[in-house]
Design an enzyme around this catalytic site. Structure first.
Site, PDB file in Angstrom:
ATOM      1  CE1 TYR A 111      -2.549   3.277   2.135  1.00  9.21           C
ATOM      2  CE2 TYR A 111      -4.135   1.930   0.962  1.00  9.21           C
ATOM      3  CZ  TYR A 111      -3.808   3.100   1.614  1.00  9.21           C
ATOM      4  OH  TYR A 111      -4.759   4.103   1.749  1.00  9.21           O
ATOM      5  CB  THR A 131       3.556   7.392   3.485  1.00 11.11           C
ATOM      6  OG1 THR A 131       2.407   7.135   4.303  1.00 11.11           O
ATOM      7  CG2 THR A 131       4.463   8.380   4.198  1.00 11.11           C
ATOM      8  N   GLY A 152       5.294  -0.751   3.707  1.00 14.64           N
ATOM      9  CA  GLY A 152       5.791  -2.055   4.124  1.00 14.64           C
ATOM     10  C   GLY A 152       5.670  -3.048   2.978  1.00 14.64           C
ATOM     11  NE  ARG A 188      13.168  -9.241  41.724  1.00 10.53           N
ATOM     12  CZ  ARG A 188      14.451  -9.556  41.548  1.00 10.53           C
ATOM     13  NH1 ARG A 188      14.782 -10.801  41.209  1.00 10.53           N
ATOM     14  NH2 ARG A 188      15.403  -8.644  41.706  1.00 10.53           N
ATOM     15  CD  GLN A 220       5.242  -4.234  40.547  1.00  6.38           C
ATOM     16  OE1 GLN A 220       5.891  -3.240  40.919  1.00  6.38           O
ATOM     17  NE2 GLN A 220       5.715  -5.065  39.627  1.00  6.38           N
ATOM     18  NE  ARG A 247       5.106   1.192  38.275  1.00  3.10           N
ATOM     19  CZ  ARG A 247       6.280   0.613  38.522  1.00  3.10           C
ATOM     20  NH1 ARG A 247       6.602   0.233  39.769  1.00  3.10           N
ATOM     21  NH2 ARG A 247       7.135   0.403  37.540  1.00  3.10           N
ATOM     22  N   GLY A 301      15.078  -4.789  36.603  1.00  6.35           N
ATOM     23  CA  GLY A 301      16.194  -4.963  35.678  1.00  6.35           C
ATOM     24  C   GLY A 301      15.943  -6.048  34.658  1.00  6.35           C
ATOM     25  CB  THR A 317       3.872   6.796  13.726  1.00  5.98           C
ATOM     26  OG1 THR A 317       4.479   7.213  14.941  1.00  5.98           O
ATOM     27  CG2 THR A 317       4.212   7.755  12.603  1.00  5.98           C
ATOM     28  CD  GLU A 365      -3.332   2.151   8.310  1.00 11.06           C
ATOM     29  OE1 GLU A 365      -2.534   1.231   8.102  1.00 11.06           O
ATOM     30  OE2 GLU A 365      -3.765   2.879   7.406  1.00 11.06           O
TER      31      GLU A 365
HETATM   32  C1  LIG Z   1       1.133  -4.456  13.218  1.00 15.61           C
HETATM   33  C2  LIG Z   1      -0.144  -4.964  12.720  1.00 15.61           C
HETATM   34  C3  LIG Z   1      -1.236  -3.985  12.951  1.00 15.61           C
HETATM   35  C4  LIG Z   1      -2.530  -4.293  12.792  1.00 15.61           C
HETATM   36  C5  LIG Z   1      -2.885  -5.619  12.393  1.00 15.61           C
HETATM   37  C6  LIG Z   1      -4.020  -5.724  11.567  1.00 15.61           C
HETATM   38  C7  LIG Z   1      -4.189  -5.329  10.291  1.00 15.61           C
HETATM   39  C8  LIG Z   1      -3.400  -4.419   9.603  1.00 15.61           C
HETATM   40  C9  LIG Z   1      -2.539  -4.982   8.570  1.00 15.61           C
HETATM   41  C10 LIG Z   1      -1.471  -4.348   8.218  1.00 15.61           C
HETATM   42  C11 LIG Z   1      -1.071  -3.139   8.963  1.00 15.61           C
HETATM   43  C12 LIG Z   1       0.324  -3.293   9.406  1.00 15.61           C
HETATM   44  C13 LIG Z   1       1.068  -2.276   9.538  1.00 15.61           C
HETATM   45  C14 LIG Z   1       0.568  -0.909   9.294  1.00 15.61           C
HETATM   46  C15 LIG Z   1       1.208  -0.349   8.051  1.00 15.61           C
HETATM   47  C16 LIG Z   1       0.918   1.085   7.960  1.00 15.61           C
HETATM   48  C17 LIG Z   1       0.300   1.571   6.879  1.00 15.61           C
HETATM   49  C18 LIG Z   1       0.109   3.006   6.766  1.00 15.61           C
HETATM   50  O1  LIG Z   1       0.546   3.790   7.571  1.00 15.61           O
HETATM   51  S1  LIG Z   1      -0.839   3.469   5.408  1.00 15.61           S
HETATM   52  C19 LIG Z   1      -0.804   5.242   5.440  1.00 15.61           C
HETATM   53  C20 LIG Z   1      -1.584   5.805   6.601  1.00 15.61           C
HETATM   54  N1  LIG Z   1      -1.710   7.220   6.453  1.00 15.61           N
HETATM   55  C21 LIG Z   1      -2.623   7.929   7.124  1.00 15.61           C
HETATM   56  O2  LIG Z   1      -3.338   7.431   7.982  1.00 15.61           O
HETATM   57  C22 LIG Z   1      -2.723   9.381   6.740  1.00 15.61           C
HETATM   58  C23 LIG Z   1      -3.479  10.186   7.777  1.00 15.61           C
HETATM   59  N2  LIG Z   1      -4.141  11.334   7.139  1.00 15.61           N
HETATM   60  C24 LIG Z   1      -5.463  11.263   6.757  1.00 15.61           C
HETATM   61  O3  LIG Z   1      -6.165  10.290   6.959  1.00 15.61           O
HETATM   62  C25 LIG Z   1      -6.034  12.491   6.095  1.00 15.61           C
HETATM   63  O4  LIG Z   1      -4.986  13.232   5.513  1.00 15.61           O
HETATM   64  C26 LIG Z   1      -6.787  13.401   7.109  1.00 15.61           C
HETATM   65  C27 LIG Z   1      -8.018  12.687   7.556  1.00 15.61           C
HETATM   66  C28 LIG Z   1      -5.897  13.721   8.289  1.00 15.61           C
HETATM   67  C29 LIG Z   1      -7.152  14.699   6.431  1.00 15.61           C
HETATM   68  O5  LIG Z   1      -7.762  14.373   5.213  1.00 15.61           O
HETATM   69  P1  LIG Z   1      -8.381  15.535   4.292  1.00 15.61           P
HETATM   70  O6  LIG Z   1      -8.816  14.937   3.023  1.00 15.61           O
HETATM   71  O7  LIG Z   1      -7.429  16.682   4.250  1.00 15.61           O
HETATM   72  O8  LIG Z   1      -9.685  15.870   5.085  1.00 15.61           O
HETATM   73  P2  LIG Z   1     -10.051  17.079   6.019  1.00 15.61           P
HETATM   74  O9  LIG Z   1      -9.292  17.043   7.294  1.00 15.61           O
HETATM   75  O10 LIG Z   1     -10.023  18.329   5.199  1.00 15.61           O
HETATM   76  O11 LIG Z   1     -11.581  16.698   6.338  1.00 15.61           O
HETATM   77  C30 LIG Z   1     -12.548  16.810   5.305  1.00 15.61           C
HETATM   78  C31 LIG Z   1     -13.753  16.002   5.726  1.00 15.61           C
HETATM   79  O12 LIG Z   1     -13.461  14.626   5.474  1.00 15.61           O
HETATM   80  C32 LIG Z   1     -13.723  13.868   6.638  1.00 15.61           C
HETATM   81  N3  LIG Z   1     -12.834  12.707   6.610  1.00 15.61           N
HETATM   82  C33 LIG Z   1     -11.496  12.731   6.661  1.00 15.61           C
HETATM   83  N4  LIG Z   1     -11.016  11.465   6.613  1.00 15.61           N
HETATM   84  C34 LIG Z   1     -12.095  10.656   6.528  1.00 15.61           C
HETATM   85  C35 LIG Z   1     -12.266   9.248   6.463  1.00 15.61           C
HETATM   86  N5  LIG Z   1     -11.200   8.405   6.496  1.00 15.61           N
HETATM   87  N6  LIG Z   1     -13.498   8.737   6.397  1.00 15.61           N
HETATM   88  C36 LIG Z   1     -14.562   9.579   6.387  1.00 15.61           C
HETATM   89  N7  LIG Z   1     -14.504  10.946   6.459  1.00 15.61           N
HETATM   90  C37 LIG Z   1     -13.252  11.447   6.528  1.00 15.61           C
HETATM   91  C38 LIG Z   1     -13.454  14.806   7.753  1.00 15.61           C
HETATM   92  O13 LIG Z   1     -14.068  14.355   8.934  1.00 15.61           O
HETATM   93  C39 LIG Z   1     -14.054  16.085   7.219  1.00 15.61           C
HETATM   94  O14 LIG Z   1     -15.434  16.023   7.376  1.00 15.61           O
HETATM   95  P3  LIG Z   1     -16.263  17.386   7.654  1.00 15.61           P
HETATM   96  O15 LIG Z   1     -15.964  18.244   6.466  1.00 15.61           O
HETATM   97  O16 LIG Z   1     -15.709  17.954   8.930  1.00 15.61           O
HETATM   98  O17 LIG Z   1     -17.669  16.939   7.760  1.00 15.61           O
HETATM   99  C1  FAD Z   2       6.616   1.277  10.800  1.00 18.16           C
HETATM  100  C2  FAD Z   2       5.861   2.110   9.785  1.00 18.16           C
HETATM  101  C3  FAD Z   2       5.178   1.474   8.766  1.00 18.16           C
HETATM  102  C4  FAD Z   2       4.499   2.221   7.802  1.00 18.16           C
HETATM  103  N1  FAD Z   2       3.886   1.579   6.756  1.00 18.16           N
HETATM  104  C5  FAD Z   2       3.297   2.323   5.781  1.00 18.16           C
HETATM  105  C6  FAD Z   2       2.698   1.676   4.651  1.00 18.16           C
HETATM  106  O1  FAD Z   2       2.711   0.460   4.549  1.00 18.16           O
HETATM  107  N2  FAD Z   2       2.150   2.456   3.677  1.00 18.16           N
HETATM  108  C7  FAD Z   2       2.129   3.825   3.761  1.00 18.16           C
HETATM  109  O2  FAD Z   2       1.618   4.471   2.849  1.00 18.16           O
HETATM  110  N3  FAD Z   2       2.666   4.467   4.847  1.00 18.16           N
HETATM  111  C8  FAD Z   2       3.250   3.747   5.835  1.00 18.16           C
HETATM  112  N4  FAD Z   2       3.808   4.376   6.920  1.00 18.16           N
HETATM  113  C9  FAD Z   2       3.836   5.843   6.954  1.00 18.16           C
HETATM  114  C10 FAD Z   2       2.860   6.367   7.998  1.00 18.16           C
HETATM  115  O3  FAD Z   2       1.545   6.200   7.567  1.00 18.16           O
HETATM  116  C11 FAD Z   2       3.152   7.851   8.245  1.00 18.16           C
HETATM  117  O4  FAD Z   2       4.442   7.953   8.799  1.00 18.16           O
HETATM  118  C12 FAD Z   2       2.110   8.432   9.198  1.00 18.16           C
HETATM  119  O5  FAD Z   2       0.895   8.604   8.516  1.00 18.16           O
HETATM  120  C13 FAD Z   2       2.559   9.761   9.800  1.00 18.16           C
HETATM  121  O6  FAD Z   2       2.768  10.705   8.776  1.00 18.16           O
HETATM  122  P1  FAD Z   2       4.128  11.567   8.739  1.00 18.16           P
HETATM  123  O7  FAD Z   2       5.256  10.622   8.808  1.00 18.16           O
HETATM  124  O8  FAD Z   2       4.010  12.493   7.600  1.00 18.16           O
HETATM  125  O9  FAD Z   2       4.095  12.397  10.090  1.00 18.16           O
HETATM  126  P2  FAD Z   2       3.967  13.998  10.215  1.00 18.16           P
HETATM  127  O10 FAD Z   2       2.586  14.415   9.883  1.00 18.16           O
HETATM  128  O11 FAD Z   2       5.093  14.613   9.497  1.00 18.16           O
HETATM  129  O12 FAD Z   2       4.136  14.131  11.795  1.00 18.16           O
HETATM  130  C14 FAD Z   2       5.202  14.847  12.392  1.00 18.16           C
HETATM  131  C15 FAD Z   2       4.627  15.658  13.540  1.00 18.16           C
HETATM  132  O13 FAD Z   2       3.776  16.672  12.998  1.00 18.16           O
HETATM  133  C16 FAD Z   2       2.527  16.676  13.697  1.00 18.16           C
HETATM  134  N5  FAD Z   2       1.482  17.165  12.809  1.00 18.16           N
HETATM  135  C17 FAD Z   2       1.315  16.876  11.497  1.00 18.16           C
HETATM  136  N6  FAD Z   2       0.241  17.524  10.998  1.00 18.16           N
HETATM  137  C18 FAD Z   2      -0.299  18.239  12.029  1.00 18.16           C
HETATM  138  C19 FAD Z   2      -1.436  19.102  12.149  1.00 18.16           C
HETATM  139  N7  FAD Z   2      -2.257  19.367  11.124  1.00 18.16           N
HETATM  140  N8  FAD Z   2      -1.673  19.639  13.368  1.00 18.16           N
HETATM  141  C20 FAD Z   2      -0.884  19.360  14.419  1.00 18.16           C
HETATM  142  N9  FAD Z   2       0.209  18.571  14.362  1.00 18.16           N
HETATM  143  C21 FAD Z   2       0.482  18.012  13.178  1.00 18.16           C
HETATM  144  C22 FAD Z   2       2.334  15.214  14.084  1.00 18.16           C
HETATM  145  O14 FAD Z   2       1.421  15.118  15.179  1.00 18.16           O
HETATM  146  C23 FAD Z   2       3.756  14.815  14.484  1.00 18.16           C
HETATM  147  O15 FAD Z   2       3.984  15.187  15.820  1.00 18.16           O
HETATM  148  C24 FAD Z   2       4.485   3.641   7.897  1.00 18.16           C
HETATM  149  C25 FAD Z   2       5.160   4.275   8.937  1.00 18.16           C
HETATM  150  C26 FAD Z   2       5.846   3.513   9.887  1.00 18.16           C
HETATM  151  C27 FAD Z   2       6.568   4.216  11.009  1.00 18.16           C
END
Ligand SMILES: CC/C=C\C/C=C\C/C=C\C/C=C\CC/C=C/C(=O)SCCNC(=O)CCNC(=O)[C@H](O)C(C)(C)COP(=O)(O)OP(=O)(O)OC[C@H]1O[C@@H](n2cnc3c(N)ncnc32)[C@H](O)[C@@H]1OP(=O)(O)O
Ligand code: FAD
Length: 627
Positions: free
Chosen positions: A135, A138, A177, A310, A330, A333, A401, A422, A424
């Site tokens: 996926y 990022t 990943g 312990r 303990q 916590r 320890g 961080t 998701e």
């Molecule tokens: C270790 C194993 C873990 C779990 C095991 C099980 C399964 C998992 C399997 C694998 C996972 C393993 C490892 C994880 C790998 C990691 C992967 C990743 O990290 S993928 C990348 C993840 N990235 C993010 O999450 C990015 C975060 N940012 C966002 O989601 C958006 O940018 C954000 C929501 C912050 C802002 O979006 P934007 O389009 O700018 O919207 P805005 O803030 O302007 O809001 C507009 C409007 O939209 C509504 N909205 C926003 N998001 C959503 C949504 N998702 N669904 C519905 N609605 C949404 C928002 O509320 C707003 O609404 P209003 O206008 O206020 O009504």
């Molecule tokens: C182990 C690992 C696995 C991952 N796997 C995947 C993957 O499979 N696919 C994928 O696409 N991505 C993946 N990611 C990326 C991950 O989804 C991003 O790192 C995550 O969404 C955070 O975004 P960023 O790194 O840009 O953090 P940033 O947004 O740069 O965060 C930095 C700091 O800025 C702050 N910040 C940012 N925006 C705001 C705001 N609007 N207001 C206030 N504070 C703010 C945050 O709170 C944080 O303290 C992975 C990351 C890790 C660490």
């Protein structure tokens, strides 16, 4: 001694039916049966050994992970395991790998955002692992701000293709990943450009590597981003970097359930919220909540069993010293973390129901609960991962320890878990989404009726909203407070779902009483932690606050005789826990001592380097004033 249960006396104290509690924890008799069977299958197979992980160099570690993933796939097919059993097997193998993203994000993305035709084409290949996906959303320059992504997908009407390109260094895909060394395909998120117009971020299926020789395809630069936090841990995962140099893909590889591009290059946005393109993240966030209860319960199981083993201080007339689990510090916590593990289990069950309900509604074009689903998945993912990450570290400290030894299992558990705060979605960014949802809710109250209680300060914002300043400035100015309100909102959900669980029929002698005690510990420890807010807003009087603290201590005493049985109910094998401190039999000291000598450093009595670097020091003839 071998074969002796050093925790037998503790287990005799239990005041409830542990087997019944195992069913509550597992969710059903069926789930418990599958868990038992698959857990044993993994634990009994030496191919799934994991006690060497923290000592392997990265390349060996990674190759070993590939071997395990291939072997697991072989066993899944040999035994004809169902999807449920296969998922359990990957869970009990307990090793982050590219398969997490193939099964956990690549396939869900196609299911959630692909048309029926696209699903028919790509899912069979993915289910048979004839392609391996990741996926790729990022980028080096953007993760939280999805709308800020820079990768482009430009439609070429002459060839009916999209041209995928990385226009800047910061547009390089970074972190996905499975991307670094394994994935053959990616669901890639890019800005859709048609005839110069930017239509925002959409998902595209892009092949990255040849299915013949695994080499990157023309225009693709791909690799691993390098070592991450901790030994072993998440270094079994190939988080990657990816750049596109005008890579062409057929138009039908844009995921088109939510919006479409016609052959003529016409953009069509279905009458569905554009945020459905974020659907995979919502799905994973709800799974991460259930996952948090698993990680937290593992740490609590280790710390609880060791706290009963312990003994330190308190010996009377040469008698045994006091078990550290009997110290109120303990307990204060450890027991809130035990309660949190159960609380997160139940809120995770509810969230799975909410997610399923929203998905069913979407089928009927009913988007009414989408905002609630977004706020709940975002907020609960943030809350449960933060508490779990901090909780694993607290469990390490609760073990003194020995908690710092890799053989305790806790350092690696922490290292592999903390990125959940961080990935998701950064936890603060997600809480700000919840705050936005709360603010929108409050503003819709709209009647001028001021909100009261712990959200009273939001009335001030609402007041600002109605008079002298715009929402953005008010929101930004008070965002730190709003994040706290968002946490409180999520805690209210956790507590209410725990209470709702207790209103269900819960079979088993004494089981409900134990859960009631844990629920009390959960909310009273929260009350204790935030009593300043409750006192400042007159929600509590000082006398009530003191009563609550007294009740909390009384509940610790109630849980104390049941603590070992309550963690036995998690039903984790010694293999899965991979912790000498958390052994079921409590036989800690002999096993710690035995394990120490297995460390490679003890293969020789005199260490490598002695003759070059130590002996010369010892033999040096230095004439200094100090001597
Ligand atoms: C270790 C194993 C873990 C779990 C095991 C099980 C399964 C998992 C399997 C694998 C996972 C393993 C490892 C994880 C790998 C990691 C992967 C990743 O990290 S993928 C990348 C993840 N990235 C993010 O999450 C990015 C975060 N940012 C966002 O989601 C958006 O940018 C954000 C929501 C912050 C802002 O979006 P934007 O389009 O700018 O919207 P805005 O803030 O302007 O809001 C507009 C409007 O939209 C509504 N909205 C926003 N998001 C959503 C949504 N998702 N669904 C519905 N609605 C949404 C928002 O509320 C707003 O609404 P209003 O206008 O206020 O009504
Ligand atoms: C182990 C690992 C696995 C991952 N796997 C995947 C993957 O499979 N696919 C994928 O696409 N991505 C993946 N990611 C990326 C991950 O989804 C991003 O790192 C995550 O969404 C955070 O975004 P960023 O790194 O840009 O953090 P940033 O947004 O740069 O965060 C930095 C700091 O800025 C702050 N910040 C940012 N925006 C705001 C705001 N609007 N207001 C206030 N504070 C703010 C945050 O709170 C944080 O303290 C992975 C990351 C890790 C660490």
């Amino acid at each position: 001694m071998e074969g002796v249960d050093h925790l037998a006396d503790e287990r005799k104290k239990a005041e409830f039916n542990v087997e019944a509690m195992k069913i509550v924890w597992a969710g059903s008799q069926h789930n418990l049966e599958v868990s038992n069977r698959i857990s044993k299958l993994v634990a009994d197979d030496p191919a799934f050994r994991k006690d060497d992980r923290t000592m392997l160099p990265r390349k060996e570690l990674f190759k070993n992970t590939l071997r395990k993933a291939a072997y697991a796939w072989k066993r899944i097919n040999e035994l004809r395991l169902s999807e449920e059993e296969a998922s359990k097997l990957r869970f009990y193998v307990d090793e982050t790998a590219y398969t997490d993203l193939h099964w956990g994000m690549f396939i869900p993305a196609i299911k959630g955002q692909g048309t029926d035709e696209q699903q028919r084409k790509w899912l069979p290949l993915a289910y048979k692992m004839q392609i391996i996906g990741c996926y790729a959303q990022t980028e080096l320059g953007h993760g939280s701000n999805v709308q800020g992504l820079e990768t482009t997908a430009t439609f070429d009407p002459h060839t009916d293709e999209f041209v995928i390109h990385s226009p800047t260094l910061t547009s390089s895909k970074w972190w996905p990943g499975g991307l670094g060394k394994v994935s053959t395909h990616a669901v890639t998120y890019a800005r859709l450009i048609i005839d110069g117009k930017d239509h925002g971020v959409h998902g595209f299926i892009v092949q990255l590597r040849s299915l013949e020789d695994h080499r990157p395809l023309p225009g693709i630069t791909v690799g691993d981003i390098g070592m991450k936090f901790g030994n072993g841990a998440y270094n079994t995962m190939d988080n990657g970097v990816l750049r596109f140099d005008h890579v062409r893909i057929p138009r039908n590889q844009m995921l088109m359930k939510v919006s479409q591009v016609t052959r003529e290059g016409k953009y069509k946005q279905s009458d569905v919220p554009r945020q459905l393109v974020y659907g995979t993240m919502v799905y994973v966030r709800q799974r991460i909540v259930a996952d948090a209860s698993c990680y937290l319960s593992r740490a609590v199981c280790i710390a609880t069993r060791y706290s009963a083993v312990r003994r330190q201080f308190g010996s009377q007339n040469g008698g045994p010293e006091t078990q550290v689990i009997d110290y109120k510090t303990q307990q204060s916590r450890l027991f809130p973390l035990l309660a949190s593990a159960y609380a997160f289990r139940f809120v995770g069950e509810w969230l799975e129901w909410l997610y399923t309900d929203v998905m069913q509604r979407l089928q009927a074009n009913d988007f009414s609960t989408l905002p609630e689903a977004h706020a709940c998945t975002a907020g609960l993912k943030s809350l449960t991962t933060s508490v779990t990450a901090d909780g694993i570290e607290e469990c390490r400290k609760l073990c003194g320890g020995h908690g710092y030894l890799c053989t305790s299992g806790l350092p690696e558990l922490f290292a592999v878990y903390v990125p959940a705060c961080t990935y998701e979605g950064d936890n603060i960014v997600l809480l700000l989404q919840v705050a936005r949802f709360l603010m929108k809710t409050v503003s819709q109250i709209g009647t001028g009726k001021q909100p009261v209680g712990t959200i009273a300060y939001m009335g001030r914002i609402e007041h600002l909203m109605q008079c002298r300043c715009n929402v953005q400035r008010g929101f930004a100015e008070l965002s730190a407070d709003l994040v706290e309100a968002a946490v409180a909102h999520c805690q209210l959900i956790v507590v209410s779902k725990f209470i709702e669980k207790l209103q269900q029929d819960i079979p088993g002698e004494g089981v409900k009483q134990q859960l009631e005690a844990l629920c009390g510990i959960y909310y009273l420890s929260l009350l204790h932690k935030h009593q300043g807010d409750f006192l400042a807003t007159s929600y509590l009087t000082p006398k009530q606050s003191a009563l609550a603290n007294d009740q909390l201590r009384a509940l610790y005493s109630k849980v104390r005789p049941n603590a070992i049985a309550l963690v036995d109910a998690f039903n984790y094998s010694d293999h899965f826990l991979s912790s000498i401190l958390g052994r079921y039999d409590g036989n800690v000291y002999p096993k710690l001592y035995e394990a120490a000598w297995k460390d490679p450093l003890n293969e020789s009595v005199v260490p490598d380097g002695y003759h070059e670097y130590v002996r010369p020091l010892l033999k040096q003839q230095l004439h200094t004033a100090r001597l």
